[in-house]
Design a protein around this motif. Structure first.
Motif, PDB file in Angstrom:
ATOM      1  N   ASP A  90       1.036  -1.124  -0.212  1.00 42.04           N
ATOM      2  CA  ASP A  90      -0.070   0.096   0.019  1.00 42.04           C
ATOM      3  C   ASP A  90       0.925   1.110  -0.060  1.00 42.04           C
ATOM      4  OD1 ASP A  90       0.921   0.324   2.649  1.00 42.04           O
ATOM      5  OD2 ASP A  90      -0.974  -0.102   3.729  1.00 42.04           O
ATOM      6  N   ALA A  91       0.338   2.549   0.012  1.00 42.73           N
ATOM      7  CA  ALA A  91       0.993   3.652   0.107  1.00 42.73           C
ATOM      8  C   ALA A  91       2.089   3.842   1.115  1.00 42.73           C
ATOM      9  CB  ALA A  91       0.103   4.739   0.240  1.00 42.73           C
ATOM     10  N   ASN A  92       1.981   3.091   2.253  1.00 39.16           N
ATOM     11  CA  ASN A  92       2.818   2.899   3.475  1.00 39.16           C
ATOM     12  C   ASN A  92       3.895   1.876   3.467  1.00 39.16           C
ATOM     13  OD1 ASN A  92       1.860   5.546   4.464  1.00 39.16           O
ATOM     14  ND2 ASN A  92       0.224   4.375   5.421  1.00 39.16           N
ATOM     15  N   GLU A  93       3.775   1.208   2.326  1.00 43.11           N
ATOM     16  CA  GLU A  93       4.804  -0.095   2.090  1.00 43.11           C
ATOM     17  C   GLU A  93       4.434  -1.142   3.032  1.00 43.11           C
ATOM     18  OE1 GLU A  93       8.091  -0.512   0.127  1.00 43.11           O
ATOM     19  OE2 GLU A  93       6.741   0.888  -0.963  1.00 43.11           O
ATOM     20  N   HIS A  94       3.235  -1.151   3.430  1.00 47.45           N
ATOM     21  CA  HIS A  94       2.566  -2.228   4.203  1.00 47.45           C
ATOM     22  C   HIS A  94       2.436  -3.369   3.277  1.00 47.45           C
ATOM     23  CE1 HIS A  94       1.705   0.576   7.243  1.00 47.45           C
ATOM     24  NE2 HIS A  94       2.047  -0.353   8.044  1.00 47.45           N
ATOM     25  N   ILE A  95       2.953  -4.802   3.460  1.00 44.52           N
ATOM     26  CA  ILE A  95       2.425  -5.668   2.548  1.00 44.52           C
ATOM     27  C   ILE A  95       1.108  -5.980   2.454  1.00 44.52           C
ATOM     28  CG2 ILE A  95       3.015  -8.269   1.953  1.00 44.52           C
ATOM     29  CD1 ILE A  95       5.931  -7.628   3.528  1.00 44.52           C
ATOM     30  N   VAL A  96       0.560  -6.065   1.377  1.00 43.59           N
ATOM     31  CA  VAL A  96      -0.947  -6.349   1.053  1.00 43.59           C
ATOM     32  C   VAL A  96      -1.035  -7.910   0.391  1.00 43.59           C
ATOM     33  CG1 VAL A  96      -2.008  -4.266   1.483  1.00 43.59           C
ATOM     34  CG2 VAL A  96      -1.385  -5.034  -0.747  1.00 43.59           C
ATOM     35  N   GLY A  97      -0.048  -8.307  -0.277  1.00 47.94           N
ATOM     36  CA  GLY A  97      -0.301  -9.388  -1.272  1.00 47.94           C
ATOM     37  C   GLY A  97       1.145  -9.736  -1.919  1.00 47.94           C
ATOM     38  N   ILE A  98       0.972 -10.851  -2.666  1.00 44.31           N
ATOM     39  CA  ILE A  98       2.284 -11.326  -3.377  1.00 44.31           C
ATOM     40  C   ILE A  98       1.843 -11.808  -4.658  1.00 44.31           C
ATOM     41  CG2 ILE A  98       2.273 -13.565  -2.288  1.00 44.31           C
ATOM     42  CD1 ILE A  98       5.522 -13.420  -2.686  1.00 44.31           C
ATOM     43  N   TYR A  99       2.298 -11.697  -5.599  1.00 45.66           N
ATOM     44  CA  TYR A  99       2.109 -12.302  -7.005  1.00 45.66           C
ATOM     45  C   TYR A  99       3.109 -13.101  -7.628  1.00 45.66           C
ATOM     46  CZ  TYR A  99       0.054 -12.781 -11.846  1.00 45.66           C
ATOM     47  OH  TYR A  99      -0.839 -13.330 -12.914  1.00 45.66           O
ATOM     48  N   THR A 100       3.117 -14.440  -7.744  1.00 43.03           N
ATOM     49  CA  THR A 100       4.288 -15.327  -8.292  1.00 43.03           C
ATOM     50  C   THR A 100       3.979 -15.980  -9.518  1.00 43.03           C
ATOM     51  OG1 THR A 100       3.064 -17.257  -7.132  1.00 43.03           O
ATOM     52  CG2 THR A 100       4.365 -15.907  -5.686  1.00 43.03           C
ATOM     53  N   ASP A 101       5.175 -16.791  -9.823  1.00 39.76           N
ATOM     54  CA  ASP A 101       4.897 -17.439 -11.078  1.00 39.76           C
ATOM     55  C   ASP A 101       3.817 -18.423 -11.007  1.00 39.76           C
ATOM     56  OD1 ASP A 101       7.058 -16.277 -12.276  1.00 39.76           O
ATOM     57  OD2 ASP A 101       8.530 -17.731 -11.416  1.00 39.76           O
ATOM     58  N   GLY A 102       3.443 -19.005  -9.966  1.00 33.09           N
ATOM     59  CA  GLY A 102       2.228 -19.548  -9.852  1.00 33.09           C
ATOM     60  C   GLY A 102       1.060 -19.172 -10.026  1.00 33.09           C
ATOM     61  N   ARG A 126      -3.552 -12.840  -1.336  1.00 31.48           N
ATOM     62  CA  ARG A 126      -3.516 -12.083  -0.213  1.00 31.48           C
ATOM     63  C   ARG A 126      -2.827 -12.529   1.068  1.00 31.48           C
ATOM     64  NH1 ARG A 126      -6.135  -7.314  -0.916  1.00 31.48           N
ATOM     65  NH2 ARG A 126      -7.413  -7.179  -2.775  1.00 31.48           N
ATOM     66  N   GLY A 127      -2.330 -11.847   2.104  1.00 30.45           N
ATOM     67  CA  GLY A 127      -1.824 -12.320   3.361  1.00 30.45           C
ATOM     68  C   GLY A 127      -0.685 -13.234   3.224  1.00 30.45           C
ATOM     69  N   PRO A 128       0.297 -12.894   2.472  1.00 31.86           N
ATOM     70  CA  PRO A 128       1.500 -13.881   2.194  1.00 31.86           C
ATOM     71  C   PRO A 128       2.176 -14.149   3.612  1.00 31.86           C
ATOM     72  CG  PRO A 128       2.079 -11.642   1.320  1.00 31.86           C
ATOM     73  CD  PRO A 128       0.385 -11.651   1.548  1.00 31.86           C
ATOM     74  N   LYS A 129       2.554 -15.306   3.453  1.00 34.68           N
ATOM     75  CA  LYS A 129       3.661 -15.399   4.902  1.00 34.68           C
ATOM     76  C   LYS A 129       4.678 -14.562   4.907  1.00 34.68           C
ATOM     77  CE  LYS A 129       4.616 -17.546   8.700  1.00 34.68           C
ATOM     78  NZ  LYS A 129       3.639 -17.834   9.546  1.00 34.68           N
ATOM     79  N   THR A 130       5.349 -14.074   5.944  1.00 29.24           N
ATOM     80  CA  THR A 130       6.473 -13.246   6.057  1.00 29.24           C
ATOM     81  C   THR A 130       7.407 -13.719   7.048  1.00 29.24           C
ATOM     82  OG1 THR A 130       5.402 -11.484   7.424  1.00 29.24           O
ATOM     83  CG2 THR A 130       5.010 -11.150   4.964  1.00 29.24           C
ATOM     84  N   ILE A 131       8.452 -13.279   6.890  1.00 31.47           N
ATOM     85  CA  ILE A 131       9.397 -13.422   8.101  1.00 31.47           C
ATOM     86  C   ILE A 131      10.296 -12.260   8.465  1.00 31.47           C
ATOM     87  CG2 ILE A 131      11.806 -14.047   6.500  1.00 31.47           C
ATOM     88  CD1 ILE A 131      12.062 -16.616   8.496  1.00 31.47           C
ATOM     89  N   HIS A 132      10.787 -12.206   9.938  1.00 25.37           N
ATOM     90  CA  HIS A 132      11.598 -11.087  10.251  1.00 25.37           C
ATOM     91  C   HIS A 132      12.836 -11.041   9.755  1.00 25.37           C
ATOM     92  CE1 HIS A 132       8.009  -9.366  12.558  1.00 25.37           C
ATOM     93  NE2 HIS A 132       8.070 -10.463  12.957  1.00 25.37           N
ATOM     94  N   ALA A 133      13.595  -9.975   9.764  1.00 23.32           N
ATOM     95  CA  ALA A 133      15.143  -9.932   9.157  1.00 23.32           C
ATOM     96  C   ALA A 133      15.910 -10.494  10.304  1.00 23.32           C
ATOM     97  CB  ALA A 133      15.381  -8.551   9.070  1.00 23.32           C
TER      98      ALA A 133
END
Length: 330
Positions: A245-257, A280-287
């Motif tokens: 979104d406009a604040n760089e919050h992750i809202v989704g992911i689009y992959t080859d699949g 929507r709501g992709p799995k994320t991990i912390h740095a």
């Protein structure tokens, strides 16, 4: 040799090898029943020492001693090996009153070790002896004696140290593991003492060390056209793009699949918006997570990429299987 060797029959070779393994396995099993309070005393003596563990031996016992010292040093107990013969010619100066000497000799009567024992004890160092003879001179001089006797050697001549060295190796491993456990030595400690190995890489490498960041992370706005998302995927070469979104919050992911599914559904890439076809709501991990955690997550979820988010859910990085392979995490 008295004569040229004859080619051995395969069956004989296998039978002999099995007998060796059986004899050595029996030698180790016999140690289990002989463990008693003396083993506990040896562990306590080493734990209480303010110095180091000095391991010494000659011949095959010396080889086992070197391995024991290396195992101790890599599992939280400062240790080094001193050859008994060299100790009598100057190396004895490395031993202090705060140290513990672990002497290995199957006979317990080796001249080189017996020569240095009085000098070591005079300095105030404690002595743990591992022998195959509880009545040997070395055993009698020791503060603690551990019995490593075997019924027979695996050598057909009952001469070459085989079962006896296996027993000594197992007994010293038992000591090292007991000390490791008593010190609370964990995987992170082990990794710090093995930074160059595969285990060190797995336990010391964090996601922040291998992730892509900045412009290398593919991203598009949630109102972007699907065509723009495909261009971004091609540019970054990660097989996906994050949608933010406009604040760089992750809202989704689009992959080859997702792309294959879009093709199968007959999606119009010129007019469709990525928000309508993204996951929507992709799995994320912390740095600050371990890179091995990222690898496990990918394997469990059968995905090839992961987005890295900060505590507020903002996109700060990304990584894929290739990044973990380059870092030798997998």
């Amino acid at each position: 040799m008295s004569s040229a060797p004859n080619p051995a029959a395969p069956a004989h070779v296998i039978d002999l090898a099995r007998r060796v393994l059986e004899i050595e396995a029996d030698a180790v099993r016999a140690l289990v029943d002989r463990l008693d309070e003396r083993f506990v005393t040896a562990v306590t003596l080493i734990l209480a020492s303010k110095g180091r563990v000095i391991v010494s031996g000659v011949g095959k016992s010396g080889h086992i001693g070197r391995k024991f010292a290396a195992t101790l040093a890599s599992t939280g107990t400062p240790a080094y090996f001193v050859h008994a013969a060299e100790a009598a010619h100057g190396d004895l100066g490395m031993i202090t009153a705060n140290d513990v000497l672990v002497a290995l000799s199957y006979s317990g009567s080796g001249e080189e070790l017996l020569k240095i024992v009085p000098l070591v004890k005079r300095q105030g160092a404690r002595l743990i002896a591992i022998t195959g003879n509880p009545d040997s001179p070395l055993a009698r001089e020791a503060d603690v004696h551990l019995d490593g006797a075997v019924r027979e050697e695996a050598c057909p001549l009952n001469l070459a140290p085989t079962a006896s060295t296996t027993a000594a190796l197992a007994l010293t491993d038992a000591l090292a593991v007991a000390l490791l456990d008593a010190r609370g030595f964990g995987p992170d400690d082990f990794a710090r003492s093995h930074p160059g190995g595969a285990l060190g890489r797995r336990l010391l490498t964090h996601v922040s060390d291998v992730m892509r960041s900045g412009a290398a992370v593919p991203r598009v706005a949630e109102d972007a056209l699907l065509a723009d998302a495909l261009m971004e995927m091609t540019r970054a070469g990660m097989g996906m793009t994050a949608i933010v979104d406009a604040n760089e919050h992750i809202v989704g992911i689009y992959t080859d699949g997702d792309l294959r599914r879009s093709l199968a559904s007959g999606c119009d890439f010129g007019t469709a918006r990525v928000a309508d076809v993204m996951s929507r709501g992709p799995k994320t991990i912390h740095a600050n997570a371990l890179a091995v955690e990222a690898a496990d997550m990918m394997e469990t979820r059968r995905i090839s990429q992961l987005l890295v988010a900060d505590a507020g859910g903002r996109l700060i990085g990304a990584l894929n299987h290739h990044d973990l392979m380059l870092a030798k995490v997998i």
